[in-house]
Structure formats: C-alpha cells, structure tokens
Design a protein around this motif. Sequence first.
Motif, PDB file in Angstrom:
ATOM      1  N   UNK A 628       0.824  -1.204   0.000  1.00 30.95           N
ATOM      2  CA  UNK A 628       0.000   0.000   0.000  1.00 30.95           C
ATOM      3  C   UNK A 628       0.862   1.258   0.000  1.00 30.95           C
ATOM      4  N   UNK A 629       1.994   1.215   0.722  1.00 32.29           N
ATOM      5  CA  UNK A 629       2.838   2.402   0.863  1.00 32.29           C
ATOM      6  C   UNK A 629       3.634   2.708  -0.399  1.00 32.29           C
ATOM      7  N   UNK A 630       4.127   1.673  -1.085  1.00 33.58           N
ATOM      8  CA  UNK A 630       4.993   1.950  -2.243  1.00 33.58           C
ATOM      9  C   UNK A 630       4.889   0.937  -3.371  1.00 33.58           C
ATOM     10  N   UNK A 631       4.476  -0.289  -3.071  1.00 33.90           N
ATOM     11  CA  UNK A 631       4.470  -1.323  -4.102  1.00 33.90           C
ATOM     12  C   UNK A 631       3.539  -1.020  -5.258  1.00 33.90           C
ATOM     13  N   UNK A 632       2.319  -0.596  -4.939  1.00 35.42           N
ATOM     14  CA  UNK A 632       1.342  -0.295  -5.988  1.00 35.42           C
ATOM     15  C   UNK A 632       1.852   0.824  -6.894  1.00 35.42           C
ATOM     16  N   UNK A 633       2.324   1.908  -6.283  1.00 30.16           N
ATOM     17  CA  UNK A 633       2.796   3.047  -7.074  1.00 30.16           C
ATOM     18  C   UNK A 633       4.009   2.671  -7.918  1.00 30.16           C
ATOM     19  N   UNK A 634       4.894   1.850  -7.362  1.00 26.31           N
ATOM     20  CA  UNK A 634       6.089   1.452  -8.110  1.00 26.31           C
ATOM     21  C   UNK A 634       5.718   0.625  -9.343  1.00 26.31           C
ATOM     22  N   UNK A 635       4.799  -0.328  -9.175  1.00 24.35           N
ATOM     23  CA  UNK A 635       4.381  -1.155 -10.308  1.00 24.35           C
ATOM     24  C   UNK A 635       3.686  -0.305 -11.367  1.00 24.35           C
ATOM     25  N   UNK A 636       2.784   0.579 -10.944  1.00 27.57           N
ATOM     26  CA  UNK A 636       2.051   1.393 -11.910  1.00 27.57           C
ATOM     27  C   UNK A 636       2.976   2.339 -12.666  1.00 27.57           C
ATOM     28  N   UNK A 637       3.969   2.883 -11.987  1.00 31.67           N
ATOM     29  CA  UNK A 637       4.931   3.729 -12.683  1.00 31.67           C
ATOM     30  C   UNK A 637       5.733   2.924 -13.696  1.00 31.67           C
ATOM     31  N   UNK A 638       6.091   1.683 -13.324  1.00 36.98           N
ATOM     32  CA  UNK A 638       6.797   0.822 -14.274  1.00 36.98           C
ATOM     33  C   UNK A 638       5.945   0.477 -15.475  1.00 36.98           C
ATOM     34  N   UNK A 639       4.674   0.153 -15.242  1.00 42.55           N
ATOM     35  CA  UNK A 639       3.764  -0.136 -16.348  1.00 42.55           C
ATOM     36  C   UNK A 639       3.617   1.068 -17.264  1.00 42.55           C
ATOM     37  N   UNK A 640       3.498   2.248 -16.677  1.00 45.14           N
ATOM     38  CA  UNK A 640       3.366   3.465 -17.484  1.00 45.14           C
ATOM     39  C   UNK A 640       4.591   3.672 -18.355  1.00 45.14           C
ATOM     40  N   UNK A 641       5.757   3.470 -17.779  1.00 46.56           N
ATOM     41  CA  UNK A 641       6.996   3.684 -18.526  1.00 46.56           C
ATOM     42  C   UNK A 641       7.133   2.697 -19.682  1.00 46.56           C
ATOM     43  N   UNK A 642       6.881   1.414 -19.417  1.00 45.72           N
ATOM     44  CA  UNK A 642       7.070   0.401 -20.459  1.00 45.72           C
ATOM     45  C   UNK A 642       5.970   0.444 -21.515  1.00 45.72           C
ATOM     46  N   UNK A 643       4.741   0.749 -21.115  1.00 46.92           N
ATOM     47  CA  UNK A 643       3.653   0.738 -22.095  1.00 46.92           C
ATOM     48  C   UNK A 643       3.734   1.924 -23.048  1.00 46.92           C
ATOM     49  N   UNK A 644       4.259   3.072 -22.565  1.00 51.05           N
ATOM     50  CA  UNK A 644       4.419   4.246 -23.429  1.00 51.05           C
ATOM     51  C   UNK A 644       5.850   4.375 -23.958  1.00 51.05           C
ATOM     52  N   UNK A 645       6.773   3.566 -23.439  1.00 51.55           N
ATOM     53  CA  UNK A 645       8.198   3.649 -23.794  1.00 51.55           C
ATOM     54  C   UNK A 645       8.709   5.074 -23.593  1.00 51.55           C
ATOM     55  N   UNK A 646       8.453   5.583 -22.414  1.00 47.46           N
ATOM     56  CA  UNK A 646       8.839   6.951 -22.073  1.00 47.46           C
ATOM     57  C   UNK A 646       9.330   6.969 -20.629  1.00 47.46           C
ATOM     58  N   UNK A 647      10.359   7.741 -20.362  1.00 48.02           N
ATOM     59  CA  UNK A 647      10.967   7.775 -19.035  1.00 48.02           C
ATOM     60  C   UNK A 647      10.001   8.329 -17.999  1.00 48.02           C
TER      61      UNK A 647
END
Length: 703
Positions: A628-647
């Motif tokens: 809840x503190x960081x795992x969800x946000x970390x995964x979603x940020x990773x998904x955003x980066x890889x799905x859009x191929x943008x830093x």
Amino acid sequence: MGSKWRKMKKALGLNLCTYLPRTLEEPPSSCLNSAEKLSDAALLSPVNWPMTPTPSSYGLRLSRNSSKSSKQTCSICLTKMKEGGGHAIFTAECSHSFHFHCIASNVKHGNQVCPVCRSKWKDIPMQHPMLDLPVLFDRSHNDAAINLARRLHPPRRVMNQGHAPQIQASEPSMFNDDEQLEQLPVIPGKSSSSNDVSDNNRPVRMMDIKIHPEVSAVPRAQSCGNFDVLVHLKAAATVAGHAVSENNQISQYPRAPVDLVTVLDISGSMAGTKLALLKRAMGFVIQNLGSNDRLSVIAFSSTARRLFPLTRMSDTGRQQALQAVNSLVANGGTNIAEGLRKGTKVMEDRREKNPVSSIILLSDGRDTYTMNQPEPNYKLLLPLSMHSNDNKRFQIPVHSFGFGSDHDASLMHSVSEISGGTFSFIESEAVIQDALAQCIGGLLSVAVQELRLEIDGVCPDVRLGSIKAGSYSSVVLDDGRSGIIDVGDLYADEERDFLVSINIPAENAGSETPLLKLRCVYKGPLTKEIVTLESHVLKIQRPEKVGPEVVSIEVDRQRNRFLAAEAMAQARTSAEQGDLSTAASILENCRRVLSETAAAKSRDRFCAALDAELKEMQERMTSRHVYEASGRAYILSGLSSHSWQRATARGGDSIDVSSLVQAYQTPSMAEMLRRSQAMFLGSPSNHRLIQPLLSFTSEPKPR
C-alpha cells in the motif's frame, strides 16, 4: 517590541514561522536550540538554489548569505530592491521589506502573513485599482478603508473543511484570457516523401525506420506462424534546439513552443517542507521555460483556483508566475477532480494554441470529494474531450506525479492512461524538482506530432496476426493484410519499438519472400506540413535448408519487455485482490523465463535491468502495508513507462533499477535533469540518486 517578539517565538514553537531575524538581545545563532529555517519565499530565490533540500519536519537550514541577500532582494520577485529605483518599497511591522506592487499582488492572492517570517500583519498593503497607487490599510484603525477596498476588490471565499476560509479574487466564467502568442518566423515547408533527404530544398527527415526479423532465413518448404518482426522508430536528434537528421544535416527549425498547465496540490498535508520543495521545483520550471512558452498554474485543495491565465514566460511573465507560486499556502482537503476540471478548462477555453500542449498534475493525497465510492470511475476525473480516442488521443496528455506513501496511485495512473500521459512515483519529496525537470526536458523537445505507422503486407499470402504496441492504439485491417499504430508525439531522439506477428507461407520456388513495407506519416510541429516516410521492403531468405539460427537480440529484447509488462499487470491484479503471495510468484516466474532467453544469456543490459526491476517489485510485496505504501505506485509507474516507452520517475535506491528508469530517457531529458541536479551537487544524500543516472547515460542505449 518585546510583546511582538514573544508572539514570534511562540509562532516558531508552533512551526508557523520559518525564519526569524536575530535581535541584539538574542545569543548568536550557534547558541540557539532551534535551527533557523528557510521560508517558502526564499526557496524560490536563485541565490539559495545550490542548497540541498532534505525531507525533515524541522524544515531547511538557512544559508549564511540568505539573511544579507534577503535585505537586498525582494523575496517575491527575486529582483534587486533599493530606494530610488522607481518602485515603492513596503516595510512590514515585522521589519521585512518588499516591492509594494509585489506584496500587494501577494495579498490579493489571499495571503495576509509575511512571506519570510509568517507573522500575521495588521497593516495590509493594497493597490488602488484606478490610480495604481500604494494604499496601506490598518485593520484595527481603518475599518472604513477596508470596506472600501472590499467593494473595489470583491473577494470570493473558498471554504476549506476544518480550516479558516481562504480569500481569493473571483475568476472569469471563461478562461479565454490567455496571453497572445508571439508571431513566430514563417518556416517554408511542403509535403514531401522523405526518401530524398539530400535535396536542400526539402525539409530534414525527422524520422528513421528500421526493421528486424527474428531470424534472417526460413526453409523454403516450411510455413511459419507467429513470426515476429520488430519495427524500430526514432525521431531526429537535436543540437542547440535544431534538428539533426541521420546524415548529420542540421535543420534551422526552432523547437516547438509549449502551452503548459500545472495542477498543484496545496492541501493541508502539503504544509511545511513538501510545499517548500514544490515551490522550488516550480521555480525551476518557470526559469527554464522559453519566452514563447506559456504557463498557467492551478492550485487545488478543497476547491481549485487558477492563479493566473496562460502567460508567456517572458521576463515579466516569469516574475508574475513566481509571485503567484510564492503566494501558495497549504490547507484544506484534496479535490483532485476539481483541479483537473479547471486545468482542462484552461486548455479548452484558450483563444490561441501553441503547437505542444500538456498538463502536469502533482499530488500527495487522495481525492476525498469525487472518488470516494467503493469502485470509483476514474474517467469522471477528465472531461470527454481529454479521453483517448481516434481524434484527440494525444492532444493534451496529463503527466501525473504522485509522491509520498499516501497518494492515490491508481487514480493518477488512470488519469495519465486515459489522456495519453505518463505516471511517475516520487518516493521522496526531495526529488520533486528532478522528476519535473525530466518531464519538462521532453516536452520542450517535441520533434514530430501525430505520428502514424502504417504496415502493409507485400506478399499476397502474408497475414498480420497481431500487433504488440503497449498503450498505443493499434488495429489490424483488411483481414490481416495491413495494420495501423497511432504513436502521437515523439521527443527529439526518442525511440519506439513495436512487435508485429505475421505468418510466412511455404514457397515452391524462389530464394526470398517479400514480407512487409512500412509507411510513417507525421506532422511537423511548427511547419504543420504532413511528411510521409516509406521504408524498404522487408524480405526474408528462403534456402532449401537452414542451419542453426540465432534469434535477433533486438527482437528478443522487446519480447522480454512485453513479457515483463504482462507479468507486472498480472501481479498487480493479484495484489489488488489481496493475494500477495501469488503476485510475488508471478514476478518470480517471469524472472526465471527471462533468464533463459537469448538476450539474457548474451548479458544484455536491458534484460538485466528488467530482472532487477521485477525483483524490486517482489520486495515491495512482502506485506500489505509495504504494498500500500509503495508497491502499488512502483508497479504502476513501471507499467506506465514500459507501455508508453517513455521515461518516468520511480522510487527505489537500487543502481540497476535506477538505471532502468532512465532506459527511455532522451538527451533533452538528461540535460534538463543535469541542470536540476547541478543545484544539489555536493549533497551526500543525493549522490545515490545521481550516480546511477550518470553511469547509465554515459553508455549507449540498449537497442
């Protein structure tokens, strides 16, 4: 004076006052128990930028030169202040001085405390609306004057839950008061097929296409299904703001100016160091926008208000923007929906438009007004005009930044996905400025717009099976004979990779089979010309027999990226259902599969970084609290980066993970980030964040 000084010291004890000047009766600063602190206003001053902010409930220490410089510099507009300079100077009862027009603007935005020491004022500086002359109102002795001022400047009260009302000027019903654009020089352009880039009369080719089959040959008598072809796109690089093509030909096109709206959270949880660092980050953004770029700032808490209309960041515009940002005070609840509504309204109502438009959303909390249902509909946060569709998919992306452990990562990620933007997770507020700098570096380097990739089968029997394009809209047409990918905007030197799965028929004769031909259609941001770029025809060799074939590392690398992204999405679904053990198992299985691929066995750096990222996600699923503190946000940020191929910015201190975060970073992003980090060099607390970036970007990108 003694009673006032006691009140100030009491305010300091309540953490309401961030800096107090020392009197003759006080001991030297070295003897004080409480550290002197920087005010929010001083944080914006370039004099103090080299200081390093550190997250602390006790604020930030004041540099030795700050006290002296603050007497010579107006803490609001950051310019020199002296008598006889053509501007009235206001000296408050707390002894701090400002340009009269600056502090009057500050008061108009709702502040009635000193921007430096936070002491409450009885004498309120105002400006007469007709004569533009300084007027000083004493609340205890001049009620008639106050009533007159209120009639001349009717305030609008914004009621914040559990807090005193905040006074602000009324807003227009239409935000069509954006500042007029400066006429840019006309750049001659014409539609072209960019295969011929050597002709000086034609524009520089702003795109490059490469095609990689998974293997170079297939036996003649063998048919092959699910054969992967990698399509690699890359926008032209830039040198000093000019485009550079593959053959080093330099275009004289200036970069495209930007319309930027920042939507800032100033709720009660932002009080203290968070708001100070946010103001400092906004000061960096304001200073790095060009005179043709326009900025508007929306501040939201229980309600939202526009601080100023879209304004060109000329010297005057920067000064006004700094004043407005400096006036922000944290209180109230968190109404993200209202902030986004007002931010999109600024974009929709504007009379003129710069070629590039974007919204930046920053928040550390959860929407407590609109998204309080058991299953919230995040699409309600944005008007239909901002939703991804065929007509407006990439028109105005919302790049969201959630920081701390209490923000709503699901909400902010959804907002970005709906609009075509990215989601960044800022684990420590100390790097807010770096995260914004990276984003701004990209927005200020858009090279092509409305990019569309068209894929056509050449051989009549070749069919497209599927297109792997992440979050980009893609479709297979004509019973598999063609396909389209809508890519949108690309920053200078930015790359995109897509996997196209096709079937290859058996051949009775012939030494090769033609497979695909690609066509890129895009628009120049400034010239508005439509350019078409066609690739060569991809052919594959068809010998009688084929020896052991080595799979293309380029193709295998992208397969691994899609496998990792799919594992992240599946793990997130399990984690949201409360099954953290299954989520961690999904990530572990993906790591094992990746370790057996050709790219991993060849020690590909990108594949190694993917493994490190998946491991980091596993560690953030050790408990429900950690997730809840960081795992969800970390995964979603990773998904955003890889799905859009943008830093995107992401939490984590691992060198390998930090390197992966920069895998999609462009030179323009890296340069803007370097400017931001140059302000904090010398701070031991930030070396950990800086070193991985420098070591990664000094090497070739993993392509």
